[in-house]
Structure formats: C-alpha cells, structure tokens
Design an enzyme around this catalytic site. Structure first.
Site, PDB file in Angstrom:
ATOM      1  N   TYR A 154       0.846  -1.206   0.000  1.00  0.00           N
ATOM      2  CA  TYR A 154       0.000   0.000   0.000  1.00  0.00           C
ATOM      3  C   TYR A 154       0.879   1.253   0.000  1.00  0.00           C
ATOM      4  O   TYR A 154       0.654   2.180  -0.777  1.00  0.00           O
ATOM      5  CB  TYR A 154      -0.961   0.025   1.204  1.00  0.00           C
ATOM      6  CG  TYR A 154      -1.749   1.311   1.240  1.00  0.00           C
ATOM      7  CD1 TYR A 154      -2.779   1.530   0.327  1.00  0.00           C
ATOM      8  CD2 TYR A 154      -1.415   2.346   2.120  1.00  0.00           C
ATOM      9  CE1 TYR A 154      -3.472   2.736   0.303  1.00  0.00           C
ATOM     10  CE2 TYR A 154      -2.100   3.547   2.104  1.00  0.00           C
ATOM     11  CZ  TYR A 154      -3.132   3.737   1.194  1.00  0.00           C
ATOM     12  OH  TYR A 154      -3.799   4.934   1.159  1.00  0.00           O
ATOM     13  N   ARG A 201       1.750   8.553  12.998  1.00  0.00           N
ATOM     14  CA  ARG A 201       1.344   9.750  13.741  1.00  0.00           C
ATOM     15  C   ARG A 201      -0.159  10.030  13.645  1.00  0.00           C
ATOM     16  O   ARG A 201      -0.796  10.441  14.607  1.00  0.00           O
ATOM     17  CB  ARG A 201       2.123  10.971  13.238  1.00  0.00           C
ATOM     18  CG  ARG A 201       1.851  12.221  14.057  1.00  0.00           C
ATOM     19  CD  ARG A 201       2.171  13.490  13.295  1.00  0.00           C
ATOM     20  NE  ARG A 201       1.439  13.541  12.033  1.00  0.00           N
ATOM     21  CZ  ARG A 201       1.658  14.433  11.083  1.00  0.00           C
ATOM     22  NH1 ARG A 201       2.611  15.327  11.228  1.00  0.00           N
ATOM     23  NH2 ARG A 201       0.946  14.420   9.971  1.00  0.00           N
ATOM     24  N   ARG A 211     -10.547   5.148   8.650  1.00  0.00           N
ATOM     25  CA  ARG A 211      -9.517   4.817   7.667  1.00  0.00           C
ATOM     26  C   ARG A 211      -8.428   4.052   8.405  1.00  0.00           C
ATOM     27  O   ARG A 211      -7.852   4.537   9.377  1.00  0.00           O
ATOM     28  CB  ARG A 211      -8.995   6.085   6.997  1.00  0.00           C
ATOM     29  CG  ARG A 211     -10.167   6.888   6.402  1.00  0.00           C
ATOM     30  CD  ARG A 211      -9.787   7.944   5.411  1.00  0.00           C
ATOM     31  NE  ARG A 211      -9.105   9.057   6.014  1.00  0.00           N
ATOM     32  CZ  ARG A 211      -7.922   9.461   5.637  1.00  0.00           C
ATOM     33  NH1 ARG A 211      -7.282   8.856   4.673  1.00  0.00           N
ATOM     34  NH2 ARG A 211      -7.367  10.488   6.235  1.00  0.00           N
ATOM     35  N   PHE A 284      15.169  19.558  -0.827  1.00  0.00           N
ATOM     36  CA  PHE A 284      13.786  19.111  -1.030  1.00  0.00           C
ATOM     37  C   PHE A 284      13.560  17.699  -0.465  1.00  0.00           C
ATOM     38  O   PHE A 284      12.510  17.430   0.127  1.00  0.00           O
ATOM     39  CB  PHE A 284      13.465  19.139  -2.535  1.00  0.00           C
ATOM     40  CG  PHE A 284      12.184  18.448  -2.899  1.00  0.00           C
ATOM     41  CD1 PHE A 284      10.967  19.107  -2.785  1.00  0.00           C
ATOM     42  CD2 PHE A 284      12.186  17.140  -3.346  1.00  0.00           C
ATOM     43  CE1 PHE A 284       9.779  18.463  -3.100  1.00  0.00           C
ATOM     44  CE2 PHE A 284      11.008  16.489  -3.671  1.00  0.00           C
ATOM     45  CZ  PHE A 284       9.793  17.154  -3.544  1.00  0.00           C
TER      46      PHE A 284
HETATM   47  C1  PS7 Z   1       5.021  15.219  -5.600  1.00  0.00           C
HETATM   48  C2  PS7 Z   1       6.245  16.273  -3.645  1.00  0.00           C
HETATM   49  C3  PS7 Z   1      11.917  12.504  -2.233  1.00  0.00           C
HETATM   50  C4  PS7 Z   1      12.633  10.333  -3.419  1.00  0.00           C
HETATM   51  C5  PS7 Z   1      -0.220  14.242  -2.574  1.00  0.00           C
HETATM   52  C6  PS7 Z   1       7.390  13.065  -1.103  1.00  0.00           C
HETATM   53  C7  PS7 Z   1      -1.066  11.386   0.769  1.00  0.00           C
HETATM   54  C8  PS7 Z   1       3.486  11.315   3.092  1.00  0.00           C
HETATM   55  O1  PS7 Z   1      -3.028  12.595   3.628  1.00  0.00           O
HETATM   56  O2  PS7 Z   1      -0.229  15.512   3.047  1.00  0.00           O
HETATM   57  O3  PS7 Z   1      -2.601  14.771   4.795  1.00  0.00           O
HETATM   58  O4  PS7 Z   1      -2.126  12.598   5.944  1.00  0.00           O
HETATM   59  O5  PS7 Z   1       0.817  14.934   5.237  1.00  0.00           O
HETATM   60  C9  PS7 Z   1       4.299  14.870  -3.215  1.00  0.00           C
HETATM   61  C10 PS7 Z   1      10.675  10.356  -1.988  1.00  0.00           C
HETATM   62  C11 PS7 Z   1       0.887  11.999  -2.643  1.00  0.00           C
HETATM   63  C12 PS7 Z   1       6.211  10.965  -0.512  1.00  0.00           C
HETATM   64  C13 PS7 Z   1       1.227  10.614   0.249  1.00  0.00           C
HETATM   65  C14 PS7 Z   1       3.088  14.137  -3.574  1.00  0.00           C
HETATM   66  C15 PS7 Z   1       9.637  10.958  -1.148  1.00  0.00           C
HETATM   67  C16 PS7 Z   1      -0.411  11.282  -2.613  1.00  0.00           C
HETATM   68  C17 PS7 Z   1       5.155  11.693   0.186  1.00  0.00           C
HETATM   69  C18 PS7 Z   1       2.309  13.962  -2.306  1.00  0.00           C
HETATM   70  C19 PS7 Z   1       8.271  10.747  -1.767  1.00  0.00           C
HETATM   71  C20 PS7 Z   1      -0.489  10.221  -1.518  1.00  0.00           C
HETATM   72  C21 PS7 Z   1       1.873  13.743   1.841  1.00  0.00           C
HETATM   73  C22 PS7 Z   1       4.103  10.756   0.746  1.00  0.00           C
HETATM   74  O6  PS7 Z   1       1.511  13.638   3.211  1.00  0.00           O
HETATM   75  O7  PS7 Z   1      -0.729  13.278   4.062  1.00  0.00           O
HETATM   76  C23 PS7 Z   1       5.140  15.413  -4.123  1.00  0.00           C
HETATM   77  C24 PS7 Z   1      11.675  11.050  -2.514  1.00  0.00           C
HETATM   78  C25 PS7 Z   1       0.973  13.334  -2.533  1.00  0.00           C
HETATM   79  C26 PS7 Z   1       7.243  11.582  -1.091  1.00  0.00           C
HETATM   80  C27 PS7 Z   1      -0.056  10.724  -0.144  1.00  0.00           C
HETATM   81  C28 PS7 Z   1       1.748  11.372   1.358  1.00  0.00           C
HETATM   82  C29 PS7 Z   1       2.395  12.583   1.179  1.00  0.00           C
HETATM   83  C30 PS7 Z   1       3.097  11.433   1.656  1.00  0.00           C
HETATM   84  P1  PS7 Z   1      -2.197  13.313   4.629  1.00  0.00           P
HETATM   85  P2  PS7 Z   1       0.326  14.438   3.911  1.00  0.00           P
HETATM   86 MN    MN Z   2      -5.071   8.915   1.029  1.00  0.00          MN
HETATM   87 MN    MN Z   3      -4.545  12.076   2.341  1.00  0.00          MN
HETATM   88 MN    MN Z   4      -5.385  13.962   5.634  1.00  0.00          MN
END
Ligand code: PS7
Ligand code: MN
Ligand code: MN
Ligand code: MN
Ligand code: MN
Ligand code: MN
Length: 366
Positions: A154, A201, A211, A284
């Site tokens: 997942y 968290r 969820r 980043f």
């Molecule tokens: C394209 C920067 C850097 C190699 C929207 C960044 C939710 C934790 O749902 O918003 O509010 O609890 O706090 C980000 C690897 C993904 C993973 C994933 C796209 C790192 C859709 C981030 C972010 C790869 C699914 C946001 C994974 O958390 O969650 C970009 C390298 C999105 C990264 C989701 C979560 C991100 C997450 P919520 P948050």
């Molecule tokens: Mn989600």
């Molecule tokens: Mn979400």
């Molecule tokens: Mn959320």
C-alpha cells in the site's frame, strides 16, 4: 528567456501556485525552492497526486464512483476541461478538483518527458489505490493491510511511487544523474519512510474517519505486543467494558512496532540522499526525511499520540530546515533521533531487541 517557458505570469500557473499553498502543509516551501524548471514540474506533479488522494480519501463516494475515477485519473489529467464537483463538502481539497482544468492546462505546456513520467506514475498509483479500496468495500475482509508485506505494498502505491516519479523528474531535468531514476529500491524507501511516519502519527485522525492503515499483523498479533480485536481498542475500551488492564501498555508495544517498522527504511533513505548532486534537490528530499525522523522520535512511547494530533515543535522544525544541508549532517540528525528512541526503549517491550538493532544500523551508517 527563462520566464517565457516557466509561465510565471500565466493566470493558470498562478492559480496552481495558489493551490500548492492551499493544499500542502509541508511541501510548498521546499518545492518553490527547487532550481529552474523543477519547481513548476514538481508543483504540478504534487497537484495531480493531491487531486488523486482527495478522491481516495473521500469516504462519502460510493465504490462505483470512486473506483473508475481512481483508475482513470491519469486520462482525466490529459482531458482539457475535466473537473470533479462530486467530492463531499468536508473534503478540504475539493476546490482543487473543481478547478482541475488549470492543472490540466499547465500539464499540457510541460515538455513531454516530464508529462509522461507524471502520467505513468498517476496511472500506477490510481490502480493501486483502487485495488485497496475494493478490498475495504468487500464485507468479508477487514479494512486495511493484513500483513507487513501488504502494508509495504500500500505504501509503495501511495508514496514509493512518488519517490520513483520524483527521481525520474530529477534525472530528466539533467540536474541529477540519469542513474537516479533507476534506483527504484532506494527511492521507494524514501517514500515509505515518510508515508509510514505519517500513518503512525495520524492514528487517531484516521481511525476517527474509519480509515485503517496499520497492518493487522502488528495490532492483532502477540508477536509485536498486540492482540487487539479492533484498531479502536487501542484508544477506547470495547463497548460494555471498563478500560482493560494492560491496554495502555499493549498499545505502547504496537506503537513501538510501528515506529520500528518505519525505521527499517532509514539507512536506504540515507543512501538515496547520498546520491544527490543538486543542492536544491537535496534540500527538497532531506528536509521531509529529517522531519520524519523527528516525528518518529516524538511518537515513540508517547501515549498522547492515541488521543490527539501531535506535531513536532516549530522551533525543532526550523532548526531541522537549517541543518539539513548535506548527507553527513543529515546522517547525524538521523543518529540523534535514533539514539533518543533507543534510550527510551524498555526491555519489557517485545520489540526491544529489534529496536536496538535498527538504531544500531543507523549508528553504523554514519
Ligand atoms: C510530488 C512532492 C523525495 C525520493 C499528494 C514526497 C497522501 C506522506 O493525507 O499531506 O494529509 O495525511 O501529510 C508529493 C521520496 C501523494 C512521498 C502521500 C506528492 C519521497 C499522494 C510523500 C504527495 C516521496 C499520496 C503527503 C508521501 O503527506 O498526508 C510530491 C523522494 C501526494 C514523497 C499521499 C503522502 C504525502 C506522503 P495526509 P500528507
Ligand atoms: Mn489517502
Ligand atoms: Mn490524504
Ligand atoms: Mn489527511
Ligand atoms: Mn496533508
Ligand atoms: Mn495522514
């Protein structure tokens, strides 16, 4: 000149920057600091995935609506004018889907290599999310991942693939080595470290919204100190009973198993960070990683995590942003939090030895 193609003054791109600020607590600042084209490209990648995640998170949508939306979101993202107004009124990011045509228009202006990478990742993530939603709808199955391997899958869909996509974009920009896009194992680990920290968290917020992301293997089984019948029992005793003896202690062991499982990805994440050459790309990637380690340390053995939304202090976050500048410093930050976790681990915790080993591995990496 550079501004002619960066689109800084196009109304549609301006609206996308607004949406980045509106939808991202943690990524907005570091995305805007990326060098050259990358800021705009990663901003659009973020908005596409934020749109997809808004659909996944919306528990008011019936499966018959949600499933095809998730599976076809990559196609919708290439269809001028597509918007979705069917999200529940409580979805915090529903306006992004209402005004999604601005994102689609800006994707259309991107160089093809970038657009293709974004669309390919969106397709895989949407299919993975839909597979897990289908299982939750099936009455015969308990919602949420069954085993730790299942939990890894997942998290691969919702975060490992983000890491994979970001690496492809960094390589395509020429700012990072062409090999980076092929380091799937390491980029997956970066995503899993961040996602598992978020899932640990957000226990209370997610359970309150029905969820379920914690693997059953950890919270239901004795091996990790679990043995609960439902996730809710870790914070509220089952109906008709007063608080059972040992609930708090067993909940603490389950929590420590979750922190331990996230820590598994720390050294791979350090390996990934060591491959980066561009300073803005390094910042980043490194800032969310050190924030994740600080958050794991905050969660570890912290009973407040089961009742409220805990967050690292502003001053700690500010200091991590300033210090996360190079691989050696970042490894010291990881070590610092690993030591704090190790120091707070109790010998009576069934995960005690595994925690010591995981912290030792981080120590060894430095
Ligand atoms: C394209 C920067 C850097 C190699 C929207 C960044 C939710 C934790 O749902 O918003 O509010 O609890 O706090 C980000 C690897 C993904 C993973 C994933 C796209 C790192 C859709 C981030 C972010 C790869 C699914 C946001 C994974 O958390 O969650 C970009 C390298 C999105 C990264 C989701 C979560 C991100 C997450 P919520 P948050
Ligand atoms: Mn989600
Ligand atoms: Mn979400
Ligand atoms: Mn959320
Ligand atoms: Mn968020
Ligand atoms: Mn969350």
């Amino acid at each position: 000149n550079e501004h002619a193609t960066s689109g800084w003054d196009r109304p549609t791109m301006r609206r996308c920057w607004d949406f980045l600020d509106m939808t991202s607590r943690s990524f907005s600042a570091v995305i805007k600091e990326l060098e050259g084209d990358l800021a705009r490209v990663v901003c659009l990648f973020y908005l596409v995935l934020r749109g997809l995640d808004t659909i996944e998170d919306d528990m008011t949508l019936p499966g018959s609506v949600k499933d095809p939306l998730l599976r076809n979101f990559h196609k919708h993202s290439l269809t001028p004018g597509f918007s979705f107004t069917g999200s529940g009124p409580d979805e915090k990011d529903r306006q992004l889907l209402v005004e999604y045509p601005v994102v689609i228009e800006e994707l259309g202006y991107l160089p093809e290599a970038y657009r293709n990478a974004i669309i390919a990742i969106t397709e895989k993530m949407g299919a993975g999310m839909a597979d897990f939603c289908a299982r939750a709808e099936d009455e015969k199955q308990v919602a949420g991942p069954e085993t730790i391997a299942d939990y890894d899958l997942y998290c691969h869909y919702v975060a490992g693939l983000v890491g994979e996509g970001l690496s492809l974009l960094f390589s395509a920009s020429g700012k990072e080595s062409p090999h980076l896009g092929a380091q799937l194992e390491l980029s997956n680990s970066m995503g899993l470290l961040l996602q598992k920290t978020n899932i640990t968290r957000d226990f209370r917020e997610d359970v309150d919204e029905r969820r379920y992301f914690w693997p059953r293997e950890i919270w239901a089984g004795a091996q990790y100190g679990g043995g609960f019948g439902r996730m809710e029992e870790m914070c509220t005793p089952p109906e008709g009973t007063v608080s059972l003896p040992g609930v708090r202690e067993r909940a603490a062991w389950v929590q420590s198993a979750m922190v331990l499982d996230a820590l598994r990805h720390a050294t791979d994440s350090l390996d990934y960070l060591r491959m980066l050459k561009n300073q803005s790309v390094f910042n980043f990637c490194a800032i969310p990683a050190t924030m994740a380690m600080a958050t794991l340390e905050l969660c570890f053995m912290n009973p407040r995590m089961f009742t409220t939304n805990i967050k690292i202090r502003k001053a700690v976050a500010a200091s991590l942003i300033m210090r996360s500048t190079n691989p050696r410093e970042v490894s010291y930050i990881f070590r610092e939090f690993a030591r704090k976790i190790h120091a707070r681990a109790l010998p009576s915790d069934p995960n005690f030895i595994r925690i010591s080993v995981a912290c030792g591995k981080i120590e060894q990496w430095c």
